[in-house]
Every structure is written in C-alpha cells, then in structure tokens.
Motif scaffolding. Structure first.
Motif, PDB file in Angstrom:
ATOM      1  N   THR A 185       0.845  -1.185   0.000  1.00 34.68           N
ATOM      2  CA  THR A 185       0.000   0.000   0.000  1.00 34.68           C
ATOM      3  C   THR A 185       0.886   1.241   0.000  1.00 34.68           C
ATOM      4  O   THR A 185       1.801   1.331   0.799  1.00 34.68           O
ATOM      5  N   GLN A 203      -4.015   3.614 -12.937  1.00 37.77           N
ATOM      6  CA  GLN A 203      -4.992   4.579 -13.447  1.00 37.77           C
ATOM      7  C   GLN A 203      -4.420   5.450 -14.560  1.00 37.77           C
ATOM      8  O   GLN A 203      -5.145   6.174 -15.230  1.00 37.77           O
ATOM      9  N   LEU A 211     -10.160  -1.184 -16.720  1.00 32.13           N
ATOM     10  CA  LEU A 211      -9.600  -1.155 -15.367  1.00 32.13           C
ATOM     11  C   LEU A 211     -10.685  -1.526 -14.366  1.00 32.13           C
ATOM     12  O   LEU A 211     -11.715  -0.873 -14.278  1.00 32.13           O
ATOM     13  N   PHE A 214     -11.529  -1.756 -10.555  1.00 30.58           N
ATOM     14  CA  PHE A 214     -11.046  -1.251  -9.260  1.00 30.58           C
ATOM     15  C   PHE A 214     -11.183  -2.291  -8.153  1.00 30.58           C
ATOM     16  O   PHE A 214     -11.877  -3.289  -8.298  1.00 30.58           O
ATOM     17  N   TYR A 274     -12.632  -3.896  -4.842  1.00 30.50           N
ATOM     18  CA  TYR A 274     -14.017  -4.005  -4.370  1.00 30.50           C
ATOM     19  C   TYR A 274     -14.995  -3.414  -5.389  1.00 30.50           C
ATOM     20  O   TYR A 274     -15.772  -2.512  -5.076  1.00 30.50           O
ATOM     21  N   GLY A 293     -10.531  -9.946   0.032  1.00 31.62           N
ATOM     22  CA  GLY A 293     -11.618 -10.266   0.951  1.00 31.62           C
ATOM     23  C   GLY A 293     -12.313 -11.594   0.678  1.00 31.62           C
ATOM     24  O   GLY A 293     -13.275 -11.925   1.359  1.00 31.62           O
ATOM     25  N   HIS A 295      -1.259  -7.868  -3.577  1.00 30.31           N
ATOM     26  CA  HIS A 295      -0.299  -7.842  -2.479  1.00 30.31           C
ATOM     27  C   HIS A 295       0.391  -9.194  -2.370  1.00 30.31           C
ATOM     28  O   HIS A 295       1.449  -9.311  -1.790  1.00 30.31           O
ATOM     29  N   GLU A 307       2.185 -14.933  -3.899  1.00 34.55           N
ATOM     30  CA  GLU A 307       1.792 -16.305  -4.174  1.00 34.55           C
ATOM     31  C   GLU A 307       0.790 -16.354  -5.324  1.00 34.55           C
ATOM     32  O   GLU A 307       0.952 -17.108  -6.274  1.00 34.55           O
ATOM     33  N   GLY A 341       9.036  -5.603   2.582  1.00 32.28           N
ATOM     34  CA  GLY A 341       7.806  -5.807   3.353  1.00 32.28           C
ATOM     35  C   GLY A 341       6.716  -6.470   2.534  1.00 32.28           C
ATOM     36  O   GLY A 341       5.542  -6.377   2.862  1.00 32.28           O
ATOM     37  N   ASP A 393       4.591  -9.646   0.837  1.00 33.11           N
ATOM     38  CA  ASP A 393       4.107 -10.897   1.383  1.00 33.11           C
ATOM     39  C   ASP A 393       4.517 -12.042   0.465  1.00 33.11           C
ATOM     40  O   ASP A 393       3.789 -12.394  -0.442  1.00 33.11           O
ATOM     41  N   PRO A 404       5.466 -16.091  -0.348  1.00 25.91           N
ATOM     42  CA  PRO A 404       4.930 -17.345   0.181  1.00 25.91           C
ATOM     43  C   PRO A 404       5.764 -17.849   1.361  1.00 25.91           C
ATOM     44  O   PRO A 404       6.963 -17.569   1.448  1.00 25.91           O
ATOM     45  N   ALA A 450      -9.712  -9.247   7.002  1.00 25.04           N
ATOM     46  CA  ALA A 450     -10.143  -9.531   5.628  1.00 25.04           C
ATOM     47  C   ALA A 450      -9.905  -8.374   4.672  1.00 25.04           C
ATOM     48  O   ALA A 450      -9.632  -8.579   3.498  1.00 25.04           O
ATOM     49  N   ASP A 500      -4.092  -5.143   4.089  1.00 24.87           N
ATOM     50  CA  ASP A 500      -2.955  -5.632   3.312  1.00 24.87           C
ATOM     51  C   ASP A 500      -2.084  -6.491   4.250  1.00 24.87           C
ATOM     52  O   ASP A 500      -2.317  -6.526   5.451  1.00 24.87           O
ATOM     53  N   ARG A 542      -0.500  -8.511   9.667  1.00 26.07           N
ATOM     54  CA  ARG A 542       0.515  -8.873  10.667  1.00 26.07           C
ATOM     55  C   ARG A 542       0.350  -8.029  11.926  1.00 26.07           C
ATOM     56  O   ARG A 542       0.399  -8.537  13.040  1.00 26.07           O
ATOM     57  N   GLU A 561       0.461 -23.381   4.146  1.00 29.14           N
ATOM     58  CA  GLU A 561       1.590 -23.877   3.367  1.00 29.14           C
ATOM     59  C   GLU A 561       2.550 -24.734   4.174  1.00 29.14           C
ATOM     60  O   GLU A 561       3.016 -25.768   3.705  1.00 29.14           O
TER      61      GLU A 561
END
Lengths: 288, 284, 281
Positions: free
Chosen positions: A43, A52, A88, A90, A92, A174, A203, A206, A243, A245, A247, B176, B179, B184, B250
């Motif tokens: 983020t 965009q 595009l 967005f 949600y 979500g 994000h 995986e 930072g 994520d 796997p 949910a 990010d 975390r 995992e």
C-alpha cells in the motif's frame, strides 16, 4: 515497439502546494500483446496510481503512455477511447454497481461505447458466461446477489467492453480460497477467449507467481524489479526487505540459506520446496 | 457444586444455537454448541457464508438465538437485564475498519465505549491511554482516524473495545480488508493481548495461516461445526478442509508432503518451528 | 481535486486557541462575527481583521493552511467585490470608459469592494479557525451543552449532537468514496463533463446510487459497532474531556466584548468624521 509502453512517468499529488507528495518517479516498462503481468507492491507504493495512468484516468505530470504506438493522452478522444481498450477493474468493484438489473449494469460500459443493441446483448451474455453468472440472475437487481456474485457481475461489467488490456486491482480481496480460485479462473478464461493482455495487481506474491509470466515490483514510487517469476524470486531476500508478502516456503528457504544451508531461495510453491529440501537431505545422507 | 464451577470457567457457551435472519428463511446456524474457556485463543475458520460471522453477533447479544441459548459468564444473553453486562464482558471487533470508528480523533474514539459505560471522568483518561498503549497506538492518540492505515484503524478499534475492559474479545474477520502488513499488525496485537493480558480471544477468519498459533481451531461449514481441535489435529484433515473450501497452511502442506516422502519432522505449523526442525534434522 | 476540500477539518494542536473551552469558542466566534457585521468604517473593520489575524497567530496554524482554505472561496470573493464596484456610483469618478454607459468606477465603489472583501476574509478566518482548532467531537459536545436548555421543548439535543459527530467523522470517508466511484465509472466510459444539463444530471446516477447504497451499508454496520460498544442513545454518558471555563476563556470574552462595543460605538457615534470611510477619501 511494444503494445503498451510506459516511458519515464512521474506524478505527484497536490502539486504546487506545500503538501506535495511524489507518488511515482521515472517509471518505465513495456508490455507485449497477450502477456500476463503481475504487479506487486505494498500500500502506498504507487501501483494504484500507475494503473490509473494506463487507461488515461490520471494524466502523468511527465513521461508518456503509448498504446499501440499512440500517446493515449494526445487528445480527449484518444483518452476516452483508451478507457474502452484498457479495462480497469477497481478494488471491491461490487461497491460500484448501480443499475436496476445485473444485465443493465454489465451493459453500462458497452452502452457508453455506443454499440448496437444486439452487440450489447451479446457481450452481456458472453461476459456473464465467462464469470459464471447463470442467465436467470441477469434480470435480478445487483443488490440482491450474494457478495461473491456481486463481485463477478462487476468484473463482467469491465470484461463486456472487451478491453485489449485488462487491469484488475486486487480482484480477489476479501474472498475465501474458493472465491479466490473462481476469480483467477475467470481471468484465465477471458484471456484465452480474447487473447488480451492482463495486468494483475496484488499484495500476494503467491497469487501472482501462480499465474503471471512476468512480475513488476513497485517500491516507493519506482519500479524496483521487472522480470520473470524466477528472476524476481531469486531476489527473495530483497522482496522480504520491502515488506512484501512472499509465500511461506520462500521465507523458509531464505531463512535456511541464512543459517548456512546451500538453499536456492528461488522457490514459491510447495512442490518446488519439497523437491529441493528432499535433495538436500538426500545429499546429506549420501555423504554420511 | 463441582459442575457449577466448571460452568463458570466457561466464558462463552453456545448451547444448541440455531439462527435465522428471517423468520422463515434459511438457517445460518444449525444447532451449534461449543464453549470457550477463560484465557483461550480460539480461531473459527470457514468460507464466506458458512455462518461464522453470525457467531460473532450472537456472542454479545447483538443477535439473539432463534433457538437455543448463549451464555456469557453464565448469563443468558436473552435476558434483557444482562444485555449491557454481556457487551461489557465480550467485546466485538468487526471487519470493516472504516465502519466501526465513531469519532474523528483516535483518543476520542477509544473513549466512546467507556463513556457509554459512564466510567468516571477521572478514570477515563487512564483507560484510554492504557488501551492505546496496549495496541501500540499511543503516539497516534491525537491523529485523525480517517488518515490512518487499515491496520492502524483496526488496532484503534481493538483499543476501543479494550478500554471497556472486557474479558473476551471476539474479532469478526478483522484482517479480511487489510494488506499483509496490516494483517501482521493486527495478528501480533491480538496474540500479545491473549498472552500478556490473559484476554480470551475468539478469532473468526478465513486465512488459514492465522489459525496456526491458536490454542484451538473450530471449522464451520453450512451452519455447523465440523471440526474442533488443536491446529495440528485440524490441519491433518487436508481433504475435509479442501472439501469445505478451505486451504491448509503452506507449512502444514510442506511437512505433510515431506512426511509422505519419508522425511518426518513431526507436527509443525509455523515457519519458525519448521526452520528449527529442519536444521536439527540436517545436523542430527 | 475533490479531495482538497478542507471544510470541517481539524488540525490537532496545543495552542491557546485549541485549549479554549469549546463552548466559549463558539460564543466568541458568534460575537466576533456579529462585530464584523456591525462594522461601518475602516477603523472597526481593521480592528476586527487584526483580531482575526491574532487568532490565527495564536492558534499556530500555518498561514499556508489558512490560505489553502481561502483559495476555495476566491471566486466568490472576487465576484462579490466586482459587484460592489459595479453597483456603487457615489464619490469621485475614477474611470468612465464610455460616456453613454452606466458603467463607471468610482472611489466609493472601490472602497466598498475592498471593504466587503476584507470582511469576507475575516469572516472566513474566524469561522474556519473554529473547526480547525476544535475536534469535531468537542465541537458537537459543546453545541449539545449550549443547546441543552432546548430539552425543555422535548428536542433530542443529544441525538442531534451524535448525528453531527458521525456526519463530521464520515465526511472525509465519503469524499474519498465519491472519488473512487467517479474514477471507476469513468473507467467504464462514464462522461461527466460534456452534454446538456439533463444529460449531466443523468450521468450522476451511476455515482449517486452506489454512494447511497454504500452509505446505508456503512450506517448499518456502524449501528452494530456502536451497540457492541454499549451505546444506549439516551445521552447518559461521561466524557473524556471536561469542559471547564478558565481565566483565558474570560480574558478572550472580555476582548471580544470590547471589540463588539468598539464596532457599535464607531458605527453609531459620529467620530468627528475621521474614521468614516467616505470622509477618509
């Protein structure tokens, strides 16, 4: 020249005020027709702003975006035309549904394209089929659908414009594992049906590693990495430092390497990790 | 006498609870029974629409069971005079961080709960500061809530519940919409509250990794509890979990596959444990 | 950009102005604005402008922030000033381009334009400073207490105040949401900028419908969250921050009253003609 070409893009918010924040600086990359590119960044890395710009919603302060050899910001018509060529979706997207029926909502984009009534209806049917919405749902109000169905209807609304480039910002946010898989499957279906270029923003390394040919990593408003999945994951330690994520198996590999074991940190799936770890044990037992 | 004591130890008890959103609608929960002990960290897993979120709203009398009973510290949530006491004992944190923050400034939002409980003004300040320190948001006490990140907002929401000094916190999919970084932050905060401040936690989620360090995991599907046990016990049921639309973490999959190939590292659910066990294996 | 709107924003701080009792702050703002409207000459107007500037200085909010807020009303400011020039034809004629036209610029027109502009600036300074230096919760709490006598007429003052608190809390959230919905619909080809008035109104439907639907969902969820935090709705609550009138509150009140008196006196009493602006010219 590549199909989509981004050259030296820069952008800041609240320009010319003391609140100016640089969102993107000197970003360049290109995407070939039919490529499946994962876009990763946390983020605030500038990835949403960058996306965009690819459909002329946001105009860069400097640099150019070329689609099919033409500057998309050349004039108003080209910019508007680009919205339909580069779809595009967005985050949600279900929170943007508004029509009386699902059918009308999916038809909103094609209607704005001023297509014929038959063409619009055909596109609605096609995209509803791709996202797996049964025909009897098309005449329901979008607000009566379940959460997952709403998401699918909204994505169908973008697919119905038949964009040559489809950009999705966290399309599975979500959702539970089944919901996530359903979304990934329908993107694949659209890709196969149209041969479109896909940019998947996420994000989750995986998710992206499982589907994309190539990964773009954004960090602090610049492009930090651009390469194949293997190339990017061979720099796993850097990804973790940013930072991101990665796997769990990648993190494990990096940590085993730090402990002095001869481990290749370029793993991102469980089977890969299993065969690598078994090899290590085999070697050890062989020497013992 | 003995039985009474064991009942009291149970902070939260669902007894044959059935819940319908509409009078003749479908049952969201179908005769669910379980209890949570004081100090436990329980994770409820289930896919979207499995009925897991209904449990959260039943646990502090926001919803009342259609059939059966819910007890908070032995108090039946159906008795109206217990309502406030139940809500004071069991605090609920919801999914959307934006839609549960009432005030524009962090500390004012955290004060909202205790203000409603008519906590004396002299103690309010201490409660708010303590709650904010507990979630690591004390430095942000004068910040505007809408400018915080998702993870920070969710921690403020947790502080808002903590300031009411509950014995149990129920979190309904608090990660949910966040990010990875926010997830975390929230996970670490909740774990710390359970370990250091002995707050009972009921954590509802569909992220399997979040269940790995719980004391107990319950899996909900189609309004029923289909699995209830330690994380190790639950994650052994790979096929059943996949059948109800859930994944196995995992690390659990990795150890399971290694075991199949003749490399048994034991019951391992976290990355730390895996790295440790594997190195031991390589050395020994 | 729609996100640049700063109405109702609050800039936390520890200045004297921030620390004033919010009830007194509301009263002072009302008094100062009243004085401002009573001003009839440059002497009292400049006095009020000076007071406004002193308030800003005391609040330690940067002038840049204040100017940013003023930028929003610049158009209104210029338009009003322009009208003043146009409608006033007393005093010496400074510029009369075409003999047959009514349009001419006179000294009185120019002065009244400046007068109005200064008055609007001071008005904006005073009123924005109230929201800039008072947290929305405190502001609504203060309004609740100031209006509490209305309870006699069975007006639910507490509910009104809670509604205001929540409205102020959600303004930034909704502004952000409008921004996202607009972008998303534009991405599907929505055209919000061209067409007849009718067409443009119709183009707003895809933005307003989701906005309303989402707001209802938010309201619903917020109600659950408030219930979970033991909100009763009857106004029986304690407060984190006590409101207590202190020396500085009365000091500021005294200053405001002096200003009000000055404004009244200079506008009513003939000060030998010196301060009245027609005579200055």
């Amino acid at each position: 020249m590549a199909f989509l070409e981004v050259k030296n893009i820069g952008y800041s918010y609240s320009k010319g005020t003391p609140f100016e924040i640089v969102a993107l600086h000197d970003c360049s990359f290109s995407v070939e027709k039919g490529e499946y590119v994962g876009v990763i960044g946390h983020t605030g890395s500038g990835k949403s702003t960058l996306m965009q710009m690819l459909n002329a919603l946001v105009k860069p302060d400097s640099g150019t975006v070329m689609l099919d050899g033409k500057d998309i910001n050349a004039d108003k018509e080209t910019a508007r035309d680009t919205r339909f060529r580069v779809g595009l979706c967005f985050q949600y997207p279900e929170y943007q549904l508004f029509e009386e029926t699902v059918r009308k909502d999916i038809a909103y984009g094609p209607t704005n394209m001023k297509l014929s009534a038959e063409e619009i209806e055909q596109r609605v049917q096609e995209s509803a089929q791709i996202v797996g919405l049964p025909p009897e749902l098309l005449d329901k109000s979008p607000f009566d659908l379940s959460g997952g169905e709403k998401r699918r209807a909204a994505i169908a609304g973008v697919m119905a414009m038949k964009p040559e480039v489809l950009i999705l910002d966290e399309p599975a946010a979500g959702l539970d594992p089944i919901g996530r898989k359903v979304i990934m499957d329908m993107i694949e279906k659209y890709r196969l049906a149209t041969g479109a270029t896909v940019l998947l923003v996420s994000h989750s390394m995986e998710t992206v590693a499982a589907v994309a040919d190539r990964i773009l990593v954004l960090n602090k408003g610049g492009i930090a990495m651009d390469g194949t999945v293997d190339e990017v994951f061979s720099r796993s330690d850097e990804l973790i430092a940013m930072g991101l994520d990665v796997p769990a198996v990648t993190r494990i590999a990096v940590r085993l390497k730090e402990k002095g074991l001869p481990v290749d940190p370029c793993v991102y799936s469980v089977p890969q990790a299993v065969s690598m770890l078994l090899k290590l044990i085999g070697k050890k037992e062989g020497t013992a | 006498m003995l039985e009474e004591i064991t009942v009291e130890e149970k902070l939260l008890r669902f007894e044959n609870v059935t819940y319908r959103y509409e009078e003749d609608g479908e049952e969201a929960l179908k005769g669910v029974s379980f209890s949570v002990q004081k100090g436990e960290f329980v994770v409820i897993l289930g896919h979207n629409g499995s009925g897991k979120s209904t449990i959260a709203k039943l646990s502090n009398s926001i919803y009342l069971p259609t059939e059966g009973n819910v007890y908070v510290n032995g108090m039946n949530t159906q008795d109206e005079e217990n309502e406030m006491q139940c809500r004071k004992t069991v605090g609920v944190v919801f999914q959307n961080p934006d839609n549960q923050i009432v005030a524009s400034i962090v500390e004012e939002d955290v004060a909202f709960g205790p203000e409603n409980l008519c906590v004396e003004q002299s103690q309010l300040r201490a409660r708010v500061d303590e709650a904010l320190k507990s979630v690591g948001m004390y430095e942000y006490r004068m910040h505007e809530t809408h400018k915080l990140s998702g993870g920070q907002k969710q921690r403020v929401a947790i502080a808002g519940i903590l300031a009411m000094r509950p014995q149990c916190i129920v979190l309904d999919e608090p990660t949910a919409m966040l990010d990875p970084k926010g997830r975390r932050e929230v996970m670490n905060t909740v774990r710390r509250l359970n370990k250091d401040e002995n707050i009972t936690v009921l954590f509802i989620t569909h992220f399997m990794e979040e269940a790995a360090t719980a004391d107990r995991v319950m899996v909900v599907d189609d309004g029923k509890i289909i699995l209830d046990g330690t994380p190790a016990e639950v994650f052994k049921e790979v096929e059943l979990l996949q059948k109800v639309g859930l994944d196995v973490p995992e690390v659990a999959r990795l150890t399971a596959m290694l075991r199949k190939n003749g490399c048994d590292l034991g019951d391992i659910l976290t990355e730390d444990a895996f790295v440790e066990a594997f190195i031991r294996k390589m050395e020994g | 950009m729609i996100r640049d709107i700063t109405i109702g924003q609050y800039f936390p701080g520890t200045s004297v102005i921030h620390k004033l009792d919010p009830r007194m702050k509301i009263i002072l703002t009302v008094l100062n604005i009243a004085s401002l409207f009573l001003c009839r000459n440059f002497f009292s107007l400049l006095l009020m402008l000076a007071i406004s500037v002193v308030w800003v200085l005391l609040s330690r909010i940067s002038f840049k922030t204040i100017l940013k807020g003023l930028k929003m009303i610049l158009v209104i400011l210029l338009f009003t000033a322009f009208l003043q020039i146009f409608y006033n034809d007393g005093g010496t004629v400074l510029w009369h381009p075409v003999e047959s036209w009514d349009f001419k610029i006179t000294t009185e027109g120019v002065f009244s334009a400046i007068f109005i502009a200064v008055r609007i600036v001071a008005l904006i300074l005073l009123s924005t400073l109230l929201t800039y230096t008072t947290s929305p919760t405190l502001l609504t709490d203060a309004i609740e207490r100031l209006l509490s006598p209305l309870k006699v007429f069975h007006i639910k003052v507490h509910s009104l105040a809670m509604m205001m608190t929540i409205a102020l809390r959600f303004i930034p959230t909704l502004i952000e949401e409008i921004d996202i919905i607009m972008s998303a619909q534009k991405a599907r080809g929505a055209d919000l900028e061209t067409g007849s008035l009718m067409q443009r109104a119709k183009a707003l439907v895809p933005i307003l419908v989701p906005l309303f639907v989402n707001s209802f969902r938010r309201a619903y969820e917020l109600a659950f969250a408030m219930e979970a935090r033991c909100y009763g709705g009857d106004g029986k609550r304690t407060r984190l921050r006590v409101m207590k009138l202190q020396g500085r509150d009365f000091a500021m009140l005294a200053i405001a009253l002096v200003c009000l008196a000055a404004a009244i006196v200079t506008s009513v009493v003939d000060m030998g003609g010196f301060f009245l602006f027609e005579k200055v010219i």
